[in-house]
Design a protein around this motif. Structure first.
Motif, short mmCIF file in Angstrom:
data_model
loop_
_atom_site.label_atom_id
_atom_site.label_comp_id
_atom_site.label_asym_id
_atom_site.label_seq_id
_atom_site.Cartn_x
_atom_site.Cartn_y
_atom_site.Cartn_z
N TYR A 55 0.37 -1.25 0.15
CA TYR A 55 -0.16 -0.55 -0.04
C TYR A 55 1.00 1.25 0.28
N ALA A 58 4.57 5.96 -1.16
CA ALA A 58 5.85 6.54 -0.90
C ALA A 58 6.45 6.07 -3.09
N LYS A 135 9.31 1.39 10.37
CA LYS A 135 8.76 -0.36 10.81
C LYS A 135 10.16 -1.27 10.69
S1 SF4 Z 1 7.88 0.81 5.00
FE1 SF4 Z 1 8.83 1.76 2.75
S2 SF4 Z 1 7.59 0.38 1.07
FE2 SF4 Z 1 6.73 0.46 3.66
S3 SF4 Z 1 5.54 1.78 3.71
FE3 SF4 Z 1 6.82 3.30 4.39
S4 SF4 Z 1 7.89 3.87 2.39
FE4 SF4 Z 1 6.77 2.72 1.39
#
Ligand code: SF4
Length: 293
Positions: A55, A58, A135
């Protein structure tokens, strides 16, 4: 406490949208600290993101930095980011810096390049506030930079279901590793936050799922909570649709309506916000809820 499991979440994890090791290119940038609509500044040491979330908003960056590879299959490393930031800091007025807005600053290759780390150090030394959102548990490497400084460490969680996490965010850290980031940051005295977003329509957006998410936020003692709905940003639908076709074909049309039918979308967002506020109130977290969908 765990989130409600979708019946399909234990399905085979293939096909994945992410196609193996990304192509890495070294590039020179002219600017790494930029004015931002969501903060005073944003800082991105990379173009592209190995996390390859289905999703990912970016993806719109492809418009400005076209690549042959699919999103998640390339990363451009701004090898001169630290030198460029040093120059920019001679003129920039101190303010809040969001890291990162168009990539994840702590994606796996940051382990080798350490550009985000070096830039955070510079920003903090120059009196800027750093708001990190990631993340990836790699940010734990950099806790030493943030202790006692004007900084916040936040993680994104879109579901407590690890099967859904692997599908939608194939190269991010596990759900539990992200909560461990919050635990360690809190224990180190660093302000923390959590972004529940985008909540996945019909997969992680029920009242029970939101209550389970908020309960974990309370356990983690986060200072601030944001919630976001899935948005129809450029280039997102193709990847979302491919994932749904492969894993949740019965949801394709429901997602299409939520994203693209103005009437359905308005009702969906209204209902989601009602569930979010109800969950926050029930768990006495309303004062920490900074943003709804
Ligand atoms: S962690 Fe990376 S791929 Fe996932 S939403 Fe954020 S920028 Fe996009």
């Amino acid at each position: 406490m765990t989130g409600a499991k979708h019946p399909n979440s234990s399905l085979s994890m293939s096909p994945q949208p992410h196609q193996g090791q990304p192509i890495i290119r070294e590039v020179a940038c002219k600017s790494v600290l930029n004015r931002s609509a969501i903060s005073d500044y944003s800082l991105n040491c990379y173009v592209g993101c190995e996390h390859a979330c289905a999703y990912c908003y970016a993806r719109y960056m492809q418009r400005f930095h076209p690549h042959e590879e699919a999103w998640g299959d390339f990363v451009d490393v701004k090898v001169n980011a630290v030198e460029v930031l040093e120059k920019q800091l001679r003129r920039a007025a101190p303010g809040d810096v969001f890291i990162s807005s168009a990539c994840d600053g702590w994606q796996p290759l940051e382990r080798r390049w350490q550009l985000t780390r070096a830039c955070c150090r510079l920003l903090l030394e120059h009196g800027f506030r750093v708001n990190a959102l990631t993340k990836n548990a790699l940010i734990l490497r950099d806790l030493d930079l943030f202790v006692g400084r004007d900084a916040q460490i936040s993680v994104t969680v879109t579901s407590l279901d690890e099967g859904l996490r692997r599908l939608w965010e194939p190269a991010g850290s596990t759900v539990e590793q992200r909560f461990d980031v919050l635990r360690q940051a809190h224990e180190a005295g660093i302000e923390t936050g959590i972004m529940f977003g985008p909540l996945l329509p019909f997969l992680s957006d029920s009242l029970d799922s939101i209550l389970a998410l908020f309960a974990r936020a309370a356990d983690a003692h986060v200072n601030v909570i944001w919630v976001d709905a899935l948005n129809p940003r450029p280039n997102v639908w193709e990847a979302v649709q491919a994932l749904l076709q492969a894993q949740f074909p019965d949801l394709v049309e429901r997602y299409r309506r939520v994203l693209f039918s103005p009437v359905v979308r308005a009702a969906y967002v209204k209902g989601l916000n009602e569930r979010v506020r109800a969950a926050a109130a029930r768990l006495h977290l309303s004062d920490r809820l900074a943003g709804c969908a």
